[in-house]
Motif scaffolding. Structure first.
Motif, PDB file in Angstrom:
ATOM      1  N   PHE A 170     -11.152 -14.311   3.581  1.00 59.08           N
ATOM      2  CA  PHE A 170     -10.081 -14.170   2.597  1.00 59.08           C
ATOM      3  C   PHE A 170      -9.736 -12.692   2.517  1.00 59.08           C
ATOM      4  N   PHE A 171      -8.499 -12.348   2.843  1.00 60.01           N
ATOM      5  CA  PHE A 171      -8.074 -10.956   2.781  1.00 60.01           C
ATOM      6  C   PHE A 171      -7.090 -10.789   1.632  1.00 60.01           C
ATOM      7  N   ASP A 172      -7.411  -9.879   0.770  1.00 56.78           N
ATOM      8  CA  ASP A 172      -6.655  -9.643  -0.451  1.00 56.78           C
ATOM      9  C   ASP A 172      -5.529  -8.652  -0.173  1.00 56.78           C
ATOM     10  N   PHE A 173      -4.278  -9.047  -0.490  1.00 52.98           N
ATOM     11  CA  PHE A 173      -3.165  -8.120  -0.288  1.00 52.98           C
ATOM     12  C   PHE A 173      -2.695  -7.614  -1.647  1.00 52.98           C
ATOM     13  N   PRO A 174      -2.689  -6.286  -1.831  1.00 53.74           N
ATOM     14  CA  PRO A 174      -2.348  -5.721  -3.144  1.00 53.74           C
ATOM     15  C   PRO A 174      -0.874  -5.867  -3.477  1.00 53.74           C
ATOM     16  N   PHE A 175      -0.575  -5.726  -4.752  1.00 50.90           N
ATOM     17  CA  PHE A 175       0.813  -5.758  -5.201  1.00 50.90           C
ATOM     18  C   PHE A 175       1.563  -4.540  -4.667  1.00 50.90           C
TER      19      PHE A 175
ATOM     20  N   GLY B 124       9.682   5.132   8.436  1.00 57.59           N
ATOM     21  CA  GLY B 124       9.523   6.507   7.997  1.00 57.59           C
ATOM     22  C   GLY B 124       8.552   6.642   6.848  1.00 57.59           C
ATOM     23  N   ASP B 125       8.174   7.886   6.552  1.00 57.98           N
ATOM     24  CA  ASP B 125       7.239   8.196   5.483  1.00 57.98           C
ATOM     25  C   ASP B 125       7.823   9.288   4.597  1.00 57.98           C
ATOM     26  N   ASN B 126       9.022   9.053   4.099  1.00 57.18           N
ATOM     27  CA  ASN B 126       9.708  10.061   3.302  1.00 57.18           C
ATOM     28  C   ASN B 126       9.040  10.184   1.935  1.00 57.18           C
ATOM     29  N   PHE B 127       8.386  11.336   1.704  1.00 58.36           N
ATOM     30  CA  PHE B 127       7.636  11.543   0.469  1.00 58.36           C
ATOM     31  C   PHE B 127       8.533  11.480  -0.759  1.00 58.36           C
ATOM     32  N   ASP B 128       9.773  11.904  -0.611  1.00 60.58           N
ATOM     33  CA  ASP B 128      10.684  11.965  -1.754  1.00 60.58           C
ATOM     34  C   ASP B 128      11.378  10.641  -2.053  1.00 60.58           C
ATOM     35  N   LYS B 129      11.116   9.641  -1.266  1.00 62.18           N
ATOM     36  CA  LYS B 129      11.753   8.339  -1.465  1.00 62.18           C
ATOM     37  C   LYS B 129      10.925   7.489  -2.416  1.00 62.18           C
ATOM     38  N   ASP B 130      11.595   6.806  -3.351  1.00 59.92           N
ATOM     39  CA  ASP B 130      10.892   5.878  -4.233  1.00 59.92           C
ATOM     40  C   ASP B 130      10.162   4.826  -3.399  1.00 59.92           C
ATOM     41  N   GLY B 131       8.976   4.476  -3.851  1.00 58.41           N
ATOM     42  CA  GLY B 131       8.200   3.470  -3.135  1.00 58.41           C
ATOM     43  C   GLY B 131       7.279   4.046  -2.079  1.00 58.41           C
ATOM     44  N   TYR B 132       7.210   5.380  -1.986  1.00 60.60           N
ATOM     45  CA  TYR B 132       6.365   6.015  -0.968  1.00 60.60           C
ATOM     46  C   TYR B 132       4.911   5.566  -1.103  1.00 60.60           C
ATOM     47  N   VAL B 133       4.364   5.635  -2.320  1.00 60.50           N
ATOM     48  CA  VAL B 133       2.965   5.268  -2.516  1.00 60.50           C
ATOM     49  C   VAL B 133       2.755   3.776  -2.259  1.00 60.50           C
ATOM     50  N   ALA B 134       3.690   2.960  -2.737  1.00 62.84           N
ATOM     51  CA  ALA B 134       3.576   1.512  -2.509  1.00 62.84           C
ATOM     52  C   ALA B 134       3.566   1.203  -1.017  1.00 62.84           C
ATOM     53  N   ARG B 135       4.401   1.922  -0.268  1.00 60.50           N
ATOM     54  CA  ARG B 135       4.443   1.688   1.170  1.00 60.50           C
ATOM     55  C   ARG B 135       3.123   2.094   1.826  1.00 60.50           C
ATOM     56  N   ILE B 136       2.532   3.196   1.384  1.00 56.79           N
ATOM     57  CA  ILE B 136       1.235   3.604   1.912  1.00 56.79           C
ATOM     58  C   ILE B 136       0.182   2.541   1.610  1.00 56.79           C
TER      59      ILE B 136
ATOM     60  N   GLY C 170       0.692  -0.715   0.983  1.00 56.56           N
ATOM     61  CA  GLY C 170       0.958  -1.912   1.778  1.00 56.56           C
ATOM     62  C   GLY C 170       0.633  -1.730   3.240  1.00 56.56           C
ATOM     63  N   SER C 171       1.020  -0.593   3.803  1.00 56.87           N
ATOM     64  CA  SER C 171       0.761  -0.327   5.223  1.00 56.87           C
ATOM     65  C   SER C 171      -0.729  -0.237   5.504  1.00 56.87           C
ATOM     66  N   THR C 172      -1.460   0.428   4.609  1.00 52.34           N
ATOM     67  CA  THR C 172      -2.907   0.551   4.792  1.00 52.34           C
ATOM     68  C   THR C 172      -3.579  -0.809   4.750  1.00 52.34           C
TER      69      THR C 172
ATOM     70  N   LYS D  35       4.771  -9.769   2.560  1.00 55.25           N
ATOM     71  CA  LYS D  35       4.890 -10.312   3.928  1.00 55.25           C
ATOM     72  C   LYS D  35       5.551  -9.329   4.886  1.00 55.25           C
ATOM     73  N   SER D  36       6.394  -8.438   4.371  1.00 56.95           N
ATOM     74  CA  SER D  36       7.110  -7.511   5.247  1.00 56.95           C
ATOM     75  C   SER D  36       6.176  -6.525   5.938  1.00 56.95           C
ATOM     76  N   TYR D  37       4.964  -6.345   5.423  1.00 55.17           N
ATOM     77  CA  TYR D  37       4.017  -5.402   6.022  1.00 55.17           C
ATOM     78  C   TYR D  37       3.147  -6.041   7.096  1.00 55.17           C
ATOM     79  N   LEU D  38       3.073  -7.355   7.119  1.00 52.66           N
ATOM     80  CA  LEU D  38       2.147  -8.046   8.012  1.00 52.66           C
ATOM     81  C   LEU D  38       2.769  -8.309   9.379  1.00 52.66           C
ATOM     82  N   ARG D  39       1.950  -8.170  10.401  1.00 49.48           N
ATOM     83  CA  ARG D  39       2.380  -8.437  11.780  1.00 49.48           C
ATOM     84  C   ARG D  39       1.402  -9.424  12.396  1.00 49.48           C
ATOM     85  N   ILE D  40       1.682 -10.702  12.235  1.00 53.14           N
ATOM     86  CA  ILE D  40       0.825 -11.750  12.785  1.00 53.14           C
ATOM     87  C   ILE D  40       1.277 -12.040  14.221  1.00 53.14           C
TER      88      ILE D  40
END
Length: 668
Positions: free
Chosen positions: A43-48, A56-68, A70-72, A100-105
């Motif tokens: 069972f793999f837990d995926f965070p909110f 991209g990894d634009n630090f100044d863009k909203d959602g930067y931390v969330a993307r990190i 999710g990607s991690t 689901k957008s972060y997963l690559r099955i």
């Protein structure tokens, strides 16, 4: 000695589940459709995450931390799936579109998507033979799942169902689970069932409470006020006070950070699982790495702070034991125990054991009060502690600076507290705070800084040139090693990074350990660990230091069956390490070529240079001839100028980038 070979479960390769962190009840119902004793259902837990994946990894863009975040999570899950011998079907449990957008099955792997309880029955009833139903309340989902699995039943939610009572069977292991609000608790239930242990569910112990426990222990040690220690023990006993632990063979505590073994005096072998630090991957890696070939290598780190003391230090004896078991040892001793050497070797050198012998504990820094205005012009006040370390960059006339920020309050509310959560601040407020605090190079004029001694939860690793704050991204070339951090206060903040990065075992101390006890504990542990499980060896060390001021000081994050293997020969171990370094080298080369982010590229080049230096300085040309056919084919498939040296190739890639006490303690 624990007999545990029969307790190591197999990994279910027919089904794995990736679960929305907030879908606890749905995850429990889905899990009830699967189960076989001795087999662990991954069972793999995926965070909110509040934003979808984006380029991209634009630090100044909203959602930067969330993307990190999710990607991690996606990378860690993908790495886990890649280690499986086979991958049958993947079940998405309650995942939203953002997740689901972060997963690559892999395209050939079937996906079963379950969004709600009705779909669970519709899509899973035909799987297996679990026709009998156990009805339960939502609040009883963890206990009910354990009962259902043991009785070959599937769950249905009925808020009028009778309460579920768990009975304990003597002579087996016991799994103690803090009832978390998230789906990660399902992992613990699946694990308890797979290893045929008892399950005991206790009250929730939140992240915000961990800091209080550390504070109580600190006050007890500083003032000798036993009432502070009693507060810790009371927290434990109100959860497990009715259990007679001597009736069980071992205990595993799924916890945020409550030291149960301290309260029960380690009456039986005790291990821990970090409930808030990817417990799903901790369990999975601990099982999967029992069947994977190891590197049979180790890193031993010591600046030599205790060599002139009465009791000396354990470093030499640890290295001798490792060498006698055919381990390739990379000693980072004395002047070689630098920040940069620890940083590189802990993350990118292939090893199974990292032993740390140094000063630890809390360090000095600053208390900061800073104000900022969010995008709507509303002013907020952030209070945080800050620890800054400095270390020379090898080969360059530059000093590297590393900074750790420990948040304390936001607008007067304790960070991570229920009071702060109840304010329901919009997400953009925190986004604007992140940008204000981290995007500027100069100190804000709105910040007031005060020097502060011994910042709580700072917990650094003392190096010969500065401090390392344990802010690792990976461990052991993306492996899952054992860490023995034989320093003061090493169970606290610094352990989080090791555990979150994939360690399958971590030994640390609850307070400031006497040097002679640290030597005895380490020597006892290593004299047994290649003949027993890690937990059995750890328990021998615990017994050896009973009666000292450091009695019950050690904590072991790990499972009861985890082991260390002996090497075949030093030459074989050397070959394993060399092979992994070559694989890693070309992996980083590919990452540099593919990434579109300049910051990632620059950081990757730095790692590549360090790996190149490790190969050139510690291996001979004839080592290259020992590569197996698979590696040779891999190298030949890379577009690489054979007449050009590796260093020249790195340079070309760089050009393409645009930017003392009467009793000695191991504290400071």
């Amino acid at each position: 000695m624990l007999e545990t070979n029969k307790d190591i479960p197999k990994i279910d390769t027919e089904y794995i589940c990736i679960v929305n962190d907030k879908s606890t009840v749905l995850a429990g119902v889905v899990s009830s459709y699967f189960g076989e004793k001795g087999v662990y259902l991954p069972f793999f837990d995926f965070p909110f995450v509040n934003v979808p994946n984006f380029d991209g990894d634009n630090f100044d863009k909203d959602g930067y931390v969330a993307r990190i975040v999710g990607s991690t999570a996606a990378i860690l899950i993908n790495n886990a799936m890649a280690r499986m011998e086979k991958l049958g079907k993947v079940i998405f449990v309650g995942l939203d579109d953002n997740q689901k957008s972060y997963l690559r099955i892999p395209t050939k792997v079937p996906i079963i998507e379950i969004k709600n309880l009705q779909e669970a029955e519709q899509k899973l009833l035909s799987i297996g033979d679990k026709k009998e139903v156990l009805k339960c309340k939502s609040a009883d989902i963890l206990s009910a799942l354990f009962v259902a699995k043991n009785n070959n039943q599937r769950l249905e939610i009925d808020e009028n169902a009778p309460d579920i009572i768990l009975e304990l069977e003597e002579g087996k292991g016991i799994i103690v689970l803090e009832k978390d609000r998230d789906a990660i608790g399902i992992v613990a239930v699946n694990y308890a069932y797979a290893v045929d242990a008892n399950l005991y569910v206790v009250d929730y112990f939140g992240k915000e409470n961990k800091y209080s426990i550390e504070t109580y222990i600190q006050k007890w040690r500083e003032s000798g006020d036993n009432s502070q220690l009693q507060k810790v023990i009371n927290e434990v006993l109100q959860r497990i006070g009715s259990i007679s632990f001597e009736k069980f063979t071992y205990a595993t505590f799924f916890t945020i950070g409550l030291p149960y073994s301290l309260a029960i005096k380690n009456i039986i072998p005790c291990g821990y699982v970090p409930l808030a630090l990817r417990a799903d991957l901790f369990i999975f890696n601990s099982i999967i790495f029992e069947g994977i070939d190891r590197f049979n290598s180790a890193v031993v780190f010591s600046p030599g702070f205790f060599t002139s003391t009465k009791d000396g230090e354990e470093t030499k004896s640890v290295i001798d034991v490792l060498n006698s078991n055919n381990y390739l040892v990379r000693p980072l001793i004395g002047i070689n125990a630098t920040v940069n050497n620890l940083d590189f070797h802990a993350q990118h050198f292939p090893y199974d054991i990292l032993h740390i012998c140094t000063h630890g504990g809390e360090v000095d820094g600053y208390s900061v009060i800073e104000s900022y205005k969010d995008r709507k012009g509303v002013e907020h006040i952030v209070e945080y502690d800050e620890v800054i370390g400095f270390a020379p960059i090898p080969g360059k006339d530059l000093i590297g600076i590393h900074r750790k920020t420990i948040f304390r309050k936001f607008d007067g509310y304790v960070w991570m507290s229920e009071e702060l959560k109840s304010q329901k601040y919009e997400n953009y407020i925190y986004e604007d705070m992140r940008k204000e605090l981290y995007s500027k190079e100069e100190q804000s004029q709105n910040a007031k800084r005060f020097q502060k001694k011994k910042i709580p939860t700072s917990c650094a690793i003392a190096c010969v040139d500065s401090i390392h704050q344990g802010m690792f991204q990976v461990l052991a070339s993306h492996s899952s090693p054992l860490i023995f951090n034989n320093a003061c206060w090493s169970w606290s903040e610094v352990s989080n990074f090791f555990l979150a990065c994939g360690a399958r075992g971590y030994i640390g101390t609850l307070w400031d350990i006497e040097n002679n006890v640290a030597v005895i504990g380490a020597n006892t542990f290593y004299s047994n660990v290649f003949n027993e499980t890690i937990l059995s060896s750890f328990f021998e060390a615990i017994k050896k230091i009973r009666g000292t001021a450091s009695e019950d000081i050690y904590i072991y994050w790990g499972l009861h069956f985890t082991t260390l293997s002996t090497g075949i020969s030093e030459e074989d171990s050397r070959g394993r390490v060399f092979k992994e370094l070559i694989r890693s080298f070309f992996g980083w080369m590919n990452k540099i070529k593919k990434t579109k982010n300049n910051e990632v590229k620059k950081n990757s080049i730095r790692v590549l240079e360090d790996i190149h230096g490790e190969i050139i300085n510690n291996f001979k040309p004839e080592d290259l001839e020992k590569l197996d056919t698979e590696i040779e084919k891999y190298i030949s498939g890379i577009t690489f100028n054979e007449t050009r040296s590796t260093k020249e190739s790195i340079a070309l890639i760089q050009d393409s980038v645009s930017i003392e006490h009467p009793v000695e303690f191991r504290g400071k």
